[in-house]
Design a protein around this motif. Structure first.
Motif, PDB file in Angstrom:
ATOM      1  N   MET A   1      12.353  44.453 -11.551  1.00  0.00           N
ATOM      2  CA  MET A   1      13.718  44.180 -12.041  1.00  0.00           C
ATOM      3  C   MET A   1      13.880  43.409 -12.256  1.00  0.00           C
ATOM      4  N   ASP A   2      13.904  42.339 -13.104  1.00  0.00           N
ATOM      5  CA  ASP A   2      14.714  41.098 -12.848  1.00  0.00           C
ATOM      6  C   ASP A   2      16.251  40.969 -13.253  1.00  0.00           C
ATOM      7  N   VAL A   3      16.587  39.806 -12.223  1.00  0.00           N
ATOM      8  CA  VAL A   3      18.136  40.180 -12.738  1.00  0.00           C
ATOM      9  C   VAL A   3      18.659  38.291 -12.621  1.00  0.00           C
ATOM     10  N   THR A   4      20.024  38.477 -13.509  1.00  0.00           N
ATOM     11  CA  THR A   4      20.286  37.046 -13.306  1.00  0.00           C
ATOM     12  C   THR A   4      22.059  37.073 -12.987  1.00  0.00           C
ATOM     13  N   ILE A   5      22.249  36.013 -11.903  1.00  0.00           N
ATOM     14  CA  ILE A   5      23.049  36.343 -11.349  1.00  0.00           C
ATOM     15  C   ILE A   5      24.323  34.752 -11.742  1.00  0.00           C
ATOM     16  N   VAL A   6      25.541  35.182 -12.264  1.00  0.00           N
ATOM     17  CA  VAL A   6      26.570  34.230 -12.711  1.00  0.00           C
ATOM     18  C   VAL A   6      27.453  33.436 -11.530  1.00  0.00           C
ATOM     19  N   PRO A   7      26.915  32.725 -11.412  1.00  0.00           N
ATOM     20  CA  PRO A   7      27.386  31.149 -10.251  1.00  0.00           C
ATOM     21  C   PRO A   7      29.356  31.627  -9.996  1.00  0.00           C
ATOM     22  N   GLY A   8      29.280  32.296  -9.112  1.00  0.00           N
ATOM     23  CA  GLY A   8      31.437  32.788  -8.666  1.00  0.00           C
ATOM     24  C   GLY A   8      31.079  33.205  -7.195  1.00  0.00           C
ATOM     25  N   THR A   9      32.830  32.975  -6.884  1.00  0.00           N
ATOM     26  CA  THR A   9      32.801  33.406  -5.487  1.00  0.00           C
ATOM     27  C   THR A   9      32.891  35.521  -5.522  1.00  0.00           C
ATOM     28  N   LEU A  10      32.365  35.654  -4.323  1.00  0.00           N
ATOM     29  CA  LEU A  10      32.440  36.431  -3.439  1.00  0.00           C
ATOM     30  C   LEU A  10      33.883  36.913  -2.679  1.00  0.00           C
ATOM     31  N   LYS A 383      25.676  25.681 -10.207  1.00  0.00           N
ATOM     32  CA  LYS A 383      26.043  25.366 -11.174  1.00  0.00           C
ATOM     33  C   LYS A 383      26.120  26.634 -12.176  1.00  0.00           C
ATOM     34  N   GLN A 384      24.807  26.354 -11.723  1.00  0.00           N
ATOM     35  CA  GLN A 384      24.104  28.124 -13.834  1.00  0.00           C
ATOM     36  C   GLN A 384      23.895  28.723 -13.029  1.00  0.00           C
ATOM     37  N   PRO A 385      23.643  29.879 -13.764  1.00  0.00           N
ATOM     38  CA  PRO A 385      23.177  30.788 -13.676  1.00  0.00           C
ATOM     39  C   PRO A 385      21.730  31.166 -12.760  1.00  0.00           C
ATOM     40  N   VAL A 386      21.287  32.297 -12.090  1.00  0.00           N
ATOM     41  CA  VAL A 386      19.949  32.251 -11.166  1.00  0.00           C
ATOM     42  C   VAL A 386      19.347  33.220 -11.170  1.00  0.00           C
ATOM     43  N   THR A 387      18.104  33.242 -12.293  1.00  0.00           N
ATOM     44  CA  THR A 387      17.073  34.342 -12.312  1.00  0.00           C
ATOM     45  C   THR A 387      16.515  34.796 -10.962  1.00  0.00           C
ATOM     46  N   VAL A 388      16.088  36.279 -10.739  1.00  0.00           N
ATOM     47  CA  VAL A 388      15.611  36.472  -9.266  1.00  0.00           C
ATOM     48  C   VAL A 388      14.500  37.541 -10.658  1.00  0.00           C
ATOM     49  N   LYS A 396      12.957  46.811   0.364  1.00  0.00           N
ATOM     50  CA  LYS A 396      12.252  46.671   2.116  1.00  0.00           C
ATOM     51  C   LYS A 396      13.080  47.327   3.282  1.00  0.00           C
ATOM     52  N   SER A 397      14.623  46.074   3.062  1.00  0.00           N
ATOM     53  CA  SER A 397      15.445  45.866   3.641  1.00  0.00           C
ATOM     54  C   SER A 397      16.399  46.649   3.695  1.00  0.00           C
ATOM     55  N   TYR A 398      16.924  46.479   2.314  1.00  0.00           N
ATOM     56  CA  TYR A 398      18.420  46.323   2.366  1.00  0.00           C
ATOM     57  C   TYR A 398      18.803  47.224   1.120  1.00  0.00           C
ATOM     58  N   PRO A 399      18.710  48.557   0.621  1.00  0.00           N
ATOM     59  CA  PRO A 399      18.434  48.899  -0.167  1.00  0.00           C
ATOM     60  C   PRO A 399      19.990  49.104  -1.813  1.00  0.00           C
ATOM     61  N   HIS A 400      21.044  48.818  -1.083  1.00  0.00           N
ATOM     62  CA  HIS A 400      21.926  49.139  -1.639  1.00  0.00           C
ATOM     63  C   HIS A 400      23.003  47.321  -1.352  1.00  0.00           C
ATOM     64  N   PHE A 401      21.734  46.376  -1.265  1.00  0.00           N
ATOM     65  CA  PHE A 401      22.063  44.755  -1.367  1.00  0.00           C
ATOM     66  C   PHE A 401      22.764  44.113  -2.641  1.00  0.00           C
ATOM     67  N   TRP A 402      21.982  44.413  -4.006  1.00  0.00           N
ATOM     68  CA  TRP A 402      23.281  43.963  -5.046  1.00  0.00           C
ATOM     69  C   TRP A 402      23.937  44.869  -5.722  1.00  0.00           C
ATOM     70  N   TRP A 403      24.103  45.923  -4.670  1.00  0.00           N
ATOM     71  CA  TRP A 403      25.719  47.079  -5.458  1.00  0.00           C
ATOM     72  C   TRP A 403      26.764  46.228  -5.036  1.00  0.00           C
ATOM     73  N   ASP A 404      26.264  46.050  -3.445  1.00  0.00           N
ATOM     74  CA  ASP A 404      27.204  45.318  -2.480  1.00  0.00           C
ATOM     75  C   ASP A 404      27.624  43.842  -3.228  1.00  0.00           C
ATOM     76  N   TYR A 405      26.348  43.290  -3.523  1.00  0.00           N
ATOM     77  CA  TYR A 405      26.841  41.846  -4.061  1.00  0.00           C
ATOM     78  C   TYR A 405      27.829  42.122  -4.624  1.00  0.00           C
ATOM     79  N   THR A 406      27.758  42.996  -6.055  1.00  0.00           N
ATOM     80  CA  THR A 406      28.504  43.134  -7.246  1.00  0.00           C
ATOM     81  C   THR A 406      29.715  44.044  -6.369  1.00  0.00           C
ATOM     82  N   VAL A 412      26.053  40.418 -12.605  1.00  0.00           N
ATOM     83  CA  VAL A 412      25.030  40.122 -11.839  1.00  0.00           C
ATOM     84  C   VAL A 412      24.420  40.769 -13.344  1.00  0.00           C
ATOM     85  N   HIS A 413      23.856  40.209 -14.003  1.00  0.00           N
ATOM     86  CA  HIS A 413      22.825  41.090 -15.302  1.00  0.00           C
ATOM     87  C   HIS A 413      21.449  41.397 -15.070  1.00  0.00           C
ATOM     88  N   GLY A 414      21.254  42.801 -15.329  1.00  0.00           N
ATOM     89  CA  GLY A 414      19.670  43.139 -14.930  1.00  0.00           C
ATOM     90  C   GLY A 414      19.535  44.393 -14.077  1.00  0.00           C
TER      91      GLY A 414
END
Length: 418
Positions: A1-10, A383-388, A396-406, A412-414
Motif C-alpha cells: 500500500m502506497d499513501v500520499t500525505i498532504v501537508p497540514g496540521t494535526l 511544502k509539498q505532499p509526501v508519498t510513502v 508491525k507495531s502500530y496497526p491503526h497508525f494511519w487511521w489515528d493520523y487521519t 492521507v490518500h491511498g
C-alpha cells in the motif's frame, strides 16, 4: 500500500497503542506460569502475533475471549516435553526470536526458529558463542536456526551456572536468559562483559519478572544473581500505553501539530519515556549531542525533530540501528534527505543540520514501521505532499497508525482497510 500525505496540521487527542515491549514480556511470563493469566489492552500487531504463535507452538493455550484481551493457560513453569521439535515462526520480531531461544532450550530436545524479512540476518552471535561454549548445538541453514541441547527429554539443555553476554549488542539477549534461568534447578549468574546498553528494556524485564513472582537481583552493574527453582505465578494485567510509539506524536507536536497524547504512565519503567526530556533538549536552539545507546527506538522521531530545529544535532552510539528491520541509520538519513533534510551518516553516528522546512517527495518505507511513521510525521513540515511506499509496514507495531493520523485531521490518500 502506497499513501500520499498532504501537508497540514494535526489536532486532537490520541491514545498510542499498548506497549509492544511490555506485551512481549507479559505474554512470555504468563505462558511460563502454572495457571491462567488474562492480559487486557493487547494490540495484536504482527510482532505480538508472532510471540503468541510461538508460545502456542511450545504448548501454551491461547484464547481471545474479547477484542484486546488474551487468556493464556501457562505451561506450568516447565516446558520439558516429548515429541517432535517445535518449529517457532518469529515473523519479523527480533524480540520474539531472542527472548525465546533460551526458553526453547528448556524443551530439552531441539527447536527450530524461522522468520522473514531481515530477521534471520540480525545478530545472534552472543547466544551462539555462549551456547556452543555450553555444549549446545547451534546451526543456521537456509534461513532456519536449530538449537539442540542434546540431552534427550529427561534433562534440561540449560544448566545452572554463570552466563556471560556482551551488553553492547542487544539487551534482548539478557531478557531471554532472565526468563529461562529462574526455572533451572539451581542458582545462576548472568553477567555483562561490557557496559549494558538499552538498560531501560532490561528494567522492563525485571519488572515483568517481579510482577509474576520471579526474582533476579542485580548485585552490581550488569551482574544478575538468579535463584533457581522459581515459579511464575499467573496474573491478570493490563498492558501499558507505549512510549516508543507515543514519541512520534511528540515529534508531530514539535513540527507544529497540537496532539494531546493520552493514557501514558508517567511512572512507567519503559525507557523511551525519556522522549519528553529529549523533546525539550531539542527545542532549545544550538548544537546538541544525543546518545542513543539507551534509546535506539527513539532515533526516527528524534531525527524528524532534528531535521527542522535551529541547530545541528549529532546522534552518537547509534550503530545498533543498522540491524533493525532496515539499516535504520541509512534509511533515516536517506528518507529525510529525500524530503529535503540535511543528514549525514557515520559508522555509528547520525548528524542533522536543521532547516526551516522540508520540501516533500516520495520515500520508501523500507519495510520498517518506524521509518514509515517518521516520514508521516515529517510531512507536517513539508511544502509539498509526501508519498510513502509500502506504508502498510506500520502493522508491525502500530496497526491503526494511519487511521489515528487521519482522525487527527491528516489528509492521507491511498489508504486501504485491513
Amino acid at each position: 500500500m502506497d499513501v500520499t500525505i498532504v501537508p497540514g496540521t494535526l489536532k486532537g487527542a490520541v491514545t498510542p497503542p499498548p506497549s509492544k515491549s511490555q506485551a512481549h514480556r507479559l505474554i512470555l511470563a504468563a505462558a511460563l506460569s502454572g495457571g491462567v493469566s488474562t492480559l487486557s489492552n493487547v494490540d495484536f500487531s504482527q510482532d505480538i502475533e508472532a510471540t503468541l504463535g510461538c508460545m502456542a507452538a511450545l504448548g501454551a493455550s491461547i484464547q481471545r475471549p474479547e477484542p484486546g484481551v488474551v487468556e493464556i493457560h501457562g505451561l506450568g513453569n516447565s516446558i520439558v516435553q516429548a515429541g517432535p521439535a517445535p518449529i517457532l515462526d518469529c515473523g519479523e520480531s527480533g524480540s520474539t526470536l531472542r527472548f525465546l531461544i533460551p526458553v526453547a532450550l528448556l524443551v530439552g530436545g531441539e527447536a527450530h526458529f524461522t522468520g522473514w524479512g531481515r530477521l534471520m540476518e540480525r545478530p545472534l552471535t552472543p547466544y551462539e558463542d555462549l551456547f556452543q561454549e555450553k555444549g549446545i548445538t547451534w546451526k543456521r541453514e537456509n534461513g532456519v536456526l536449530s538449537v539442540d541441547g542434546g540431552r534427550g527429554y529427561d534433562a534440561l539443555a540449560l544448566e545452572p551456572g554463570e552466563y556471560v553476554l556482551p551488553g553492547n549488542v542487544s539487551s534482548q539477549f539478557f531478557t531471554g536468559m532472565l526468563y529461562a534461568l529462574p526455572l533451572l534447578d539451581g542458582p545462576s549468574v548472568l553477567r555483562s562483559s561490557t557496559p549494558l546498553e538499552s538498560r531501560g528494556y532490561v528494567d522492563m524485564t525485571l519488572d515483568a519478572l517481579r510482577t509474576f513472582g520471579v526474582t533476579a537481583e542485580e548485585t552490581e552493574p550488569g551482574v544478575f544473581a538468579i535463584p533457581g527453582n522459581q515459579h511464575y505465578q499467573p496474573r491478570n494485567l493490563a498492558v501499558e500505553t507505549d512510549w516508543s510509539n507515543a514519541a512520534f506524536w511528540y515529534a508531530a507536536n514539535f513540527l507544529g501539530a497540537q496532539v494531546d497524547i493520552r493514557n501514558l504512565n508517567l511512572d512507567s519503567v519503559q525507557g523511551d519515556r525519556q522522549i519528553g526530556t529529549l523533546y525539550w533538549k531539542l527545542a532549545r536552539p544550538g548544537d546538541v549531542d544525543i546518545d542513543l545507546s539507551q534509546c535506539p527506538d527513539l532515533a526516527p522521531p528524534l531525527a524528524a525533530m532534528a531535521a527542522v530545529r535551529k541547530g545541528t544535532t549529532h546522534f552518537v552510539n547509534a550503530g545498533r540501528l543498522r540491524m533493525k528491520e532496515s539499516d535504520r541509520l541509512e534509511t533515516i538519513a536517506r528518507t529525510l534527505n529525500a524530503l529535503g533534510a540535511k543528514a549525514q551518516v557515520g559508522e555509528d553516528t547520525l548528524t542533522l543540520e536543521g532547516t526551516d522546512h522540508l520540501a516533500g517527495g516520495t520515500v520508501d518505507g523500507c519495510n520498517d514501521h518506524r521509518i514509515a511513521m517518521m516520514a508521516a510525521v515529517a510531512a507536517i513540515a513539508c511544502k509539498q505532499p509526501v508519498t510513502v511506499l509500502g506504508a502498510e509496514c506500520v502493522k508491525k507495531s502500530y496497526p491503526h497508525f494511519w487511521w489515528d493520523y487521519t482522525a487527527l485531521g491528516g489528509e492521507v490518500h491511498g489508504l486501504v482497510s485491513g
